[in-house]
Design a protein around this motif. Structure first.
Motif, PDB file in Angstrom:
ATOM      1  N   ASP A 175      46.006  43.763  48.466  1.00 17.43           N
ATOM      2  CA  ASP A 175      46.351  42.704  47.663  1.00 17.43           C
ATOM      3  C   ASP A 175      47.620  41.923  48.664  1.00 17.43           C
ATOM      4  N   ARG A 176      48.321  41.991  49.950  1.00 23.43           N
ATOM      5  CA  ARG A 176      49.242  41.490  50.125  1.00 23.43           C
ATOM      6  C   ARG A 176      48.210  40.726  51.646  1.00 23.43           C
ATOM      7  N   VAL A 177      47.205  41.684  52.000  1.00 21.91           N
ATOM      8  CA  VAL A 177      46.785  40.844  52.862  1.00 21.91           C
ATOM      9  C   VAL A 177      45.813  38.920  52.409  1.00 21.91           C
ATOM     10  N   VAL A 178      45.401  39.718  51.045  1.00 23.80           N
ATOM     11  CA  VAL A 178      44.375  38.556  50.967  1.00 23.80           C
ATOM     12  C   VAL A 178      45.524  37.389  50.003  1.00 23.80           C
ATOM     13  N   VAL A 241      37.212  47.694  53.571  1.00 21.30           N
ATOM     14  CA  VAL A 241      38.296  48.361  52.074  1.00 21.30           C
ATOM     15  C   VAL A 241      38.652  46.933  51.353  1.00 21.30           C
ATOM     16  N   VAL A 242      38.706  45.554  52.045  1.00 21.33           N
ATOM     17  CA  VAL A 242      38.945  44.522  51.064  1.00 21.33           C
ATOM     18  C   VAL A 242      38.287  44.372  50.079  1.00 21.33           C
ATOM     19  N   ALA A 243      37.201  43.959  51.186  1.00 24.68           N
ATOM     20  CA  ALA A 243      36.153  43.332  50.357  1.00 24.68           C
ATOM     21  C   ALA A 243      35.488  44.784  49.492  1.00 24.68           C
ATOM     22  N   GLY A 244      35.571  45.914  50.544  1.00 26.59           N
ATOM     23  CA  GLY A 244      34.906  46.396  49.330  1.00 26.59           C
ATOM     24  C   GLY A 244      35.330  47.226  48.150  1.00 26.59           C
ATOM     25  N   HIS A 245      36.910  46.772  47.654  1.00 30.57           N
ATOM     26  CA  HIS A 245      37.385  46.880  46.825  1.00 30.57           C
ATOM     27  C   HIS A 245      37.750  45.706  45.795  1.00 30.57           C
ATOM     28  N   GLU A 246      38.175  44.841  46.464  1.00 31.80           N
ATOM     29  CA  GLU A 246      38.825  43.689  45.467  1.00 31.80           C
ATOM     30  C   GLU A 246      37.944  42.432  45.158  1.00 31.80           C
ATOM     31  N   THR A 247      36.402  42.447  45.565  1.00 31.37           N
ATOM     32  CA  THR A 247      35.686  41.792  44.735  1.00 31.37           C
ATOM     33  C   THR A 247      34.847  42.620  44.034  1.00 31.37           C
ATOM     34  N   THR A 248      34.769  44.331  44.224  1.00 35.13           N
ATOM     35  CA  THR A 248      33.936  44.836  42.858  1.00 35.13           C
ATOM     36  C   THR A 248      35.442  44.366  41.715  1.00 35.13           C
ATOM     37  N   LEU A 249      36.360  45.193  41.805  1.00 30.88           N
ATOM     38  CA  LEU A 249      37.544  44.905  40.543  1.00 30.88           C
ATOM     39  C   LEU A 249      36.999  43.518  39.392  1.00 30.88           C
ATOM     40  N   ALA A 250      37.583  42.299  40.515  1.00 32.00           N
ATOM     41  CA  ALA A 250      37.426  41.318  40.481  1.00 32.00           C
ATOM     42  C   ALA A 250      36.151  40.920  39.228  1.00 32.00           C
ATOM     43  N   LEU A 251      34.622  41.474  39.871  1.00 30.66           N
ATOM     44  CA  LEU A 251      33.970  40.734  39.165  1.00 30.66           C
ATOM     45  C   LEU A 251      33.346  41.641  38.061  1.00 30.66           C
ATOM     46  N   ILE A 252      34.213  43.302  37.725  1.00 31.12           N
ATOM     47  CA  ILE A 252      34.674  44.132  36.356  1.00 31.12           C
ATOM     48  C   ILE A 252      35.476  43.035  35.520  1.00 31.12           C
ATOM     49  N   ALA A 253      36.251  43.203  36.573  1.00 31.79           N
ATOM     50  CA  ALA A 253      37.363  42.328  35.140  1.00 31.79           C
ATOM     51  C   ALA A 253      37.211  41.481  34.761  1.00 31.79           C
ATOM     52  N   LEU A 383      35.737  47.254  22.003  1.00 32.82           N
ATOM     53  CA  LEU A 383      36.582  46.936  23.103  1.00 32.82           C
ATOM     54  C   LEU A 383      37.211  45.397  22.783  1.00 32.82           C
ATOM     55  N   ASP A 384      38.226  44.749  23.046  1.00 27.82           N
ATOM     56  CA  ASP A 384      38.760  43.485  23.225  1.00 27.82           C
ATOM     57  C   ASP A 384      39.785  43.305  24.038  1.00 27.82           C
ATOM     58  N   VAL A 385      40.114  41.789  24.727  1.00 30.66           N
ATOM     59  CA  VAL A 385      40.601  41.652  25.288  1.00 30.66           C
ATOM     60  C   VAL A 385      42.322  41.391  24.261  1.00 30.66           C
ATOM     61  N   VAL A 386      43.199  41.687  24.757  1.00 33.31           N
ATOM     62  CA  VAL A 386      44.873  41.457  24.374  1.00 33.31           C
ATOM     63  C   VAL A 386      45.528  39.768  25.100  1.00 33.31           C
ATOM     64  N   GLY A 387      45.182  38.792  24.329  1.00 33.88           N
ATOM     65  CA  GLY A 387      46.354  38.296  24.849  1.00 33.88           C
ATOM     66  C   GLY A 387      45.340  37.011  25.260  1.00 33.88           C
ATOM     67  N   THR A 388      45.870  35.743  25.776  1.00 32.57           N
ATOM     68  CA  THR A 388      44.787  34.841  26.755  1.00 32.57           C
ATOM     69  C   THR A 388      45.696  34.108  27.927  1.00 32.57           C
ATOM     70  N   ASP A 389      46.617  34.003  27.471  1.00 27.89           N
ATOM     71  CA  ASP A 389      47.631  33.856  29.170  1.00 27.89           C
ATOM     72  C   ASP A 389      47.488  35.347  29.823  1.00 27.89           C
ATOM     73  N   LEU A 390      47.286  35.457  30.574  1.00 29.99           N
ATOM     74  CA  LEU A 390      46.479  36.141  31.793  1.00 29.99           C
ATOM     75  C   LEU A 390      47.644  35.986  33.123  1.00 29.99           C
ATOM     76  N   PRO A 391      48.634  37.381  33.217  1.00 28.13           N
ATOM     77  CA  PRO A 391      48.495  36.660  35.673  1.00 28.13           C
ATOM     78  C   PRO A 391      47.610  36.836  36.302  1.00 28.13           C
ATOM     79  N   TYR A 392      47.335  35.773  36.867  1.00 27.67           N
ATOM     80  CA  TYR A 392      46.149  35.385  38.091  1.00 27.67           C
ATOM     81  C   TYR A 392      47.008  36.194  39.116  1.00 27.67           C
ATOM     82  N   ARG A 393      46.015  36.953  40.372  1.00 31.75           N
ATOM     83  CA  ARG A 393      46.039  37.093  41.475  1.00 31.75           C
ATOM     84  C   ARG A 393      46.510  35.834  42.280  1.00 31.75           C
ATOM     85  N   SER A 394      47.499  35.875  43.414  1.00 31.33           N
ATOM     86  CA  SER A 394      48.169  35.468  44.190  1.00 31.33           C
ATOM     87  C   SER A 394      47.461  34.802  45.190  1.00 31.33           C
TER      88      SER A 394
END
Length: 408
Positions: A175-178, A241-253, A383-394
């Protein structure tokens, strides 16, 4: 021809949703000058056809020796994007070096090998879904913390032979590296800690080899002499490690957010009128997990769609912009439509790359996301998302939220 008639766009180091700014930039043309952190001048290729052309050109390189400002000593050691340029691995290699490094890991990501992982991915998904219910408070739970993160970090961890005890720390450091808003000390500390931790992972596998990719890479290093250096081993593990989980995490979310915000599209998938893989492909196009990927360099002054990119300029691949380029995807490019991938007029997105550097882990990411979404919405159809103003990754590199509260 000119370098551009548009003043440089200052990329926001804190990240945020890129789509409104992308649309404004695309209105001026498919290539734009950008200002990176530290007042470093760069370019971004945003248009679909321009990006497809740029990614396949022989006069575009990945090796940072072509990065003029870095070569000339004008980039600080704590520059937040320095790792993207200097890590030793396939993402910063060209030609024979790139083919050598890619071949060492490509066997683990063939369609056949990925299919063999399916039962394990399904079992991990089922276990995490059980855990979601236990973790929920009044029916609400953070889907990233309890599902979208542990699934891909668990899969890549098993593939690489990384012990469970390291995985939370690896995500925190990734998270810090990217991150693109980190200060110099934070950048250097994260890189030092990541290198030390991956060195410990490699040492553990060297001492106790297993049926995993890290053990195979170490054997290649030890047997082949010049086939893989220690620095390349650590760089390759970092990339995996970075590409193997950060991108899939984002894709699912991003897919969960898109489907919950477009219940008519979710209904098309759950009714069988469209497939879960269609939802994955449309998410990749409509809300790409990677927004601006660093770096490629012009090895000479080159012209892309009428705009000059000067030699030595760091160039970002604007995947999130290309995914909504109306010139390629039509006047409804901004519309999330899970039937689009099946339309005869559909243009294939570029969100997993193009050309020699096409994402090696694409089959695995697609499989993980498809299984995750199907099982999640089958288990929790309301299942539904709670709220609309969600914090983005830095980060303006990655494109997703930091937390995703959902009501089961």
């Amino acid at each position: 021809m000119s370098s551009s008639s548009v003043p440089p766009y200052r990329l926001n180091p804190a990240g945020g949703s890129p789509h409104a700014d992308n649309a404004r930039l695309l209105a001026h043309g498919p290539v734009a000058p950008v200002l990176l952190p530290g007042q470093v001048e760069g370019m971004a290729v945003l248009g679909h056809e321009a990006l497809k052309d740029f990614l396949s050109r022989a006069d575009v390189a990945k090796d940072a020796r072509h990065f003029a400002a870095l070569r000339d000593g004008r980039i600080d050691a704590g520059w937040p994007l320095r790792t993207f340029a200097t890590v030793r691995g396939m993402t910063t290699a060209d030609g024979a070096d790139h083919r050598r490094l890619r071949s060492l890991v490509s066997k683990a990501f063939t369609a056949r090998r990925v299919e063999l992982l399916r039962p394990r991915v399904e079992a991990m998904t089922a276990g995490l879904l059980d855990g979601l219910e236990r973790a929920a408070e009044d029916g609400v739970v953070d889907l990233i913390r309890h599902f979208a993160l542990p699934l891909p970090i668990g899969v890549i961890g098993e593939l690489l032979g990384i012990d469970d005890e390291y995985r939370d720390t690896l995500h925190r450091l990734s998270d810090r590296v990217v991150a693109t808003d980190a200060g110099p000390e934070e950048v250097m500390t994260a890189n030092r800690e990541m290198a030390a931790l991956l060195g410990a992972v490699a040492a553990a596998r060297a001492e106790r080899p297993g049926d995993d990719l890290t053990s195979a890479l170490i054997a290649t290093r030890d047997e082949g002499g010049d086939r893989l250096s220690q620095e390349e081993l650590i760089g390759t593990l970092l990339l995996m490690v970075v590409a193997g989980h950060e991108t899939t995490l984002a894709l699912i979310a991003n897919a969960v957010r898109a489907l919950c915000a477009h219940r008519d599209q979710l209904d098309l998938v759950t009714s069988g009128e469209a497939g879960w893989s269609d939802a994955v492909e449309e998410t990749l196009r409509w809300d790409a997990p990677v927004s601006f990927f660093p770096f490629r360099y012009a090895v000479r002054d080159l012209t892309v769609d009428g705009t000059v990119i000067p030699q030595g300029t760091p160039v970002l691949a604007g995947y999130s912009a290309a995914g909504r380029d109306p010139a390629a995807h039509g006047p409804d490019a901004d519309r999330f439509d899970v039937t689009r991938p099946r339309r005869p007029d559909a243009v294939r997105h570029l969100s997993l790359g193009h050309g020699a550097h096409f994402c090696l882990g694409a089959p695995l990411a697609r499989m993980e996301a498809t299984i995750a979404l199907e099982r999640l919405f089958t288990r929790f159809p309301h299942l539904d998302v709670v709220g609309t103003d969600l914090p983005y990754r830095s980060s303006f590199v990655g494109n997703s939220v930091r937390a995703l509260p959902v009501r089961l």
